[in-house]
Design a protein around this motif. Structure first.
Motif, PDB file in Angstrom:
ATOM      1  N   LYS A  28       0.862 -33.782  23.480  1.00  0.00           N
ATOM      2  CA  LYS A  28       1.667 -33.131  22.443  1.00  0.00           C
ATOM      3  C   LYS A  28       2.070 -34.116  21.361  1.00  0.00           C
ATOM      4  N   ASN A  29       2.504 -35.313  21.783  1.00  0.00           N
ATOM      5  CA  ASN A  29       2.971 -36.304  20.821  1.00  0.00           C
ATOM      6  C   ASN A  29       1.835 -36.925  20.031  1.00  0.00           C
ATOM      7  N   SER A  30       0.610 -36.832  20.532  1.00  0.00           N
ATOM      8  CA  SER A  30      -0.528 -37.413  19.827  1.00  0.00           C
ATOM      9  C   SER A  30      -1.048 -36.494  18.729  1.00  0.00           C
ATOM     10  N   VAL A  31      -0.645 -35.234  18.746  1.00  0.00           N
ATOM     11  CA  VAL A  31      -1.065 -34.276  17.726  1.00  0.00           C
ATOM     12  C   VAL A  31      -0.061 -34.293  16.573  1.00  0.00           C
ATOM     13  N   LYS A  32      -0.529 -34.570  15.379  1.00  0.00           N
ATOM     14  CA  LYS A  32       0.354 -34.591  14.220  1.00  0.00           C
ATOM     15  C   LYS A  32       0.747 -33.167  13.837  1.00  0.00           C
ATOM     16  N   LYS A  33       2.040 -32.955  13.687  1.00  0.00           N
ATOM     17  CA  LYS A  33       2.544 -31.620  13.370  1.00  0.00           C
ATOM     18  C   LYS A  33       3.402 -31.675  12.117  1.00  0.00           C
ATOM     19  N   LYS A  34       2.936 -31.001  11.066  1.00  0.00           N
ATOM     20  CA  LYS A  34       3.704 -30.925   9.819  1.00  0.00           C
ATOM     21  C   LYS A  34       4.425 -29.583   9.775  1.00  0.00           C
ATOM     22  N   LYS A  35       5.729 -29.628   9.931  1.00  0.00           N
ATOM     23  CA  LYS A  35       6.503 -28.397   9.978  1.00  0.00           C
ATOM     24  C   LYS A  35       7.883 -28.596   9.360  1.00  0.00           C
ATOM     25  N   LEU A  36       8.229 -27.720   8.439  1.00  0.00           N
ATOM     26  CA  LEU A  36       9.571 -27.667   7.877  1.00  0.00           C
ATOM     27  C   LEU A  36      10.195 -26.318   8.228  1.00  0.00           C
ATOM     28  N   THR A  37      11.451 -26.340   8.633  1.00  0.00           N
ATOM     29  CA  THR A  37      12.176 -25.101   8.861  1.00  0.00           C
ATOM     30  C   THR A  37      13.337 -25.036   7.884  1.00  0.00           C
ATOM     31  N   TYR A  38      13.758 -23.825   7.562  1.00  0.00           N
ATOM     32  CA  TYR A  38      14.894 -23.706   6.647  1.00  0.00           C
ATOM     33  C   TYR A  38      15.819 -22.569   7.054  1.00  0.00           C
ATOM     34  N   LYS A  39      17.061 -22.756   6.694  1.00  0.00           N
ATOM     35  CA  LYS A  39      18.079 -21.742   6.934  1.00  0.00           C
ATOM     36  C   LYS A  39      18.734 -21.424   5.598  1.00  0.00           C
ATOM     37  N   LEU A  40      18.864 -20.139   5.309  1.00  0.00           N
ATOM     38  CA  LEU A  40      19.449 -19.685   4.045  1.00  0.00           C
ATOM     39  C   LEU A  40      20.711 -18.887   4.341  1.00  0.00           C
ATOM     40  N   GLU A  41      21.823 -19.341   3.771  1.00  0.00           N
ATOM     41  CA  GLU A  41      23.097 -18.657   3.979  1.00  0.00           C
ATOM     42  C   GLU A  41      23.713 -18.317   2.626  1.00  0.00           C
ATOM     43  N   ILE A  42      24.167 -17.080   2.472  1.00  0.00           N
ATOM     44  CA  ILE A  42      24.747 -16.611   1.219  1.00  0.00           C
ATOM     45  C   ILE A  42      26.215 -16.271   1.447  1.00  0.00           C
ATOM     46  N   ILE A  43      27.084 -16.886   0.647  1.00  0.00           N
ATOM     47  CA  ILE A  43      28.528 -16.695   0.799  1.00  0.00           C
ATOM     48  C   ILE A  43      29.108 -16.176  -0.515  1.00  0.00           C
ATOM     49  N   GLU A  84       5.988 -35.165  -0.578  1.00  0.00           N
ATOM     50  CA  GLU A  84       5.995 -34.351  -1.797  1.00  0.00           C
ATOM     51  C   GLU A  84       5.787 -32.856  -1.530  1.00  0.00           C
ATOM     52  N   PRO A  85       6.586 -32.256  -0.662  1.00  0.00           N
ATOM     53  CA  PRO A  85       6.468 -30.803  -0.468  1.00  0.00           C
ATOM     54  C   PRO A  85       7.057 -30.064  -1.673  1.00  0.00           C
ATOM     55  N   PRO A  86       6.284 -29.191  -2.327  1.00  0.00           N
ATOM     56  CA  PRO A  86       6.789 -28.458  -3.498  1.00  0.00           C
ATOM     57  C   PRO A  86       7.631 -27.254  -3.053  1.00  0.00           C
ATOM     58  N   ILE A  87       8.938 -27.396  -3.099  1.00  0.00           N
ATOM     59  CA  ILE A  87       9.827 -26.351  -2.600  1.00  0.00           C
ATOM     60  C   ILE A  87      10.493 -25.631  -3.780  1.00  0.00           C
ATOM     61  N   TYR A  88      10.308 -24.325  -3.822  1.00  0.00           N
ATOM     62  CA  TYR A  88      10.884 -23.508  -4.885  1.00  0.00           C
ATOM     63  C   TYR A  88      11.843 -22.486  -4.281  1.00  0.00           C
ATOM     64  N   CYS A 152       7.115 -22.906  -0.119  1.00  0.00           N
ATOM     65  CA  CYS A 152       6.592 -24.274  -0.170  1.00  0.00           C
ATOM     66  C   CYS A 152       5.075 -24.210  -0.003  1.00  0.00           C
ATOM     67  N   PRO A 153       4.333 -24.079  -1.106  1.00  0.00           N
ATOM     68  CA  PRO A 153       2.867 -23.936  -1.033  1.00  0.00           C
ATOM     69  C   PRO A 153       2.156 -25.266  -0.848  1.00  0.00           C
ATOM     70  N   LEU A 154       2.376 -25.899   0.312  1.00  0.00           N
ATOM     71  CA  LEU A 154       1.708 -27.156   0.627  1.00  0.00           C
ATOM     72  C   LEU A 154       0.664 -26.907   1.711  1.00  0.00           C
ATOM     73  N   LEU A 157       0.855 -27.170   6.016  1.00  0.00           N
ATOM     74  CA  LEU A 157       2.272 -27.275   6.363  1.00  0.00           C
ATOM     75  C   LEU A 157       2.768 -25.934   6.894  1.00  0.00           C
ATOM     76  N   GLU A 158       3.453 -25.976   8.039  1.00  0.00           N
ATOM     77  CA  GLU A 158       4.109 -24.785   8.567  1.00  0.00           C
ATOM     78  C   GLU A 158       5.524 -24.742   8.002  1.00  0.00           C
ATOM     79  N   PHE A 159       5.836 -23.677   7.270  1.00  0.00           N
ATOM     80  CA  PHE A 159       7.137 -23.540   6.604  1.00  0.00           C
ATOM     81  C   PHE A 159       7.789 -22.272   7.126  1.00  0.00           C
TER      82      PHE A 159
END
Length: 198
Positions: A28-43, A84-88, A152-154, A157-159
């Protein structure tokens, strides 16, 4: 009863299990994994009780009908640095106002930037984000029956958006203490930490 024979069988089974777990973790650790997670909260900034003629929020000489604070947390949930992940963050019909990046790490002020594109769109410029790092971006908005889009259209990458609060806490604990894998002996403490979060 042959206790020695039974003990040998049990030892063999335990040995196979431990060997399998170690092999799985190494693979598992030998496999490179590109992953970003995000949480969106509106107040909402103004509640129904606080909305009066005397209390208003203005932007560019216009009164915002539904002013909100948007809290966007992005974390590297993989095991390699993402460069350089392009995040909009985009609103189709609402005014979006970039505010600030919270808790910028020392030396990252010029590496993590929040940029205004237009009244409906902002761009987050990252030179890189390392495993386990968390980017906390804040916006103001005049939301009109919509939830902002985060994209994030990279390539490669798992977004992923984390919507479940418990899942977010579990991911936070795992990334904080055991990015390289989890020991079987860690689970009791892991469960107790989740319970403390709740």
């Amino acid at each position: 009863m042959d206790y020695i024979g039974i003990g040998g069988i049990i030892a063999t089974i335990v040995g196979v299990i431990i060997s399998s777990i170690v092999s799985w973790k190494i693979a598992k650790n030998s496999v490179k994994k590109k992953k970003l997670t995000y949480k969106l909260e509106i107040i909402p900034i103004l509640t129904m009780e606080s909305k009066t003629e005397d209390l208003k929020v203005n932007y560019k000489n216009k009164t915002l009908s539904n002013p909100c604070l948007i809290m966007l947390d992005i974390r590297n949930a993989g095991n390699v640095s993402v460069k350089e992940p392009p995040i909009y963050i985009i609103c189709q019909k609402s005014v979006l106002i970039p505010a600030y990046i919270e808790d910028i790490p020392l030396g990252y002020k010029e590496k993590w930037e929040l940029n205004h594109v237009n009244d409906n769109e902002s761009f987050i410029k990252l030179e890189f984000i390392n495993p386990k790092q968390v980017l906390k971006v804040r916006f103001y908005a005049d939301l009109n029956d919509e939830v902002p889009q985060v994209i994030c259209p990279l390539p490669d990458l798992e977004f992923v958006q984390l919507k479940d609060e418990l899942a977010y806490k579990i991911a936070d604990i795992l990334l904080e203490e055991h990015a390289g894998g989890i020991s079987l002996f860690y689970f009791p403490n892991f469960i107790s930490r989740i319970l403390r979060h709740n």
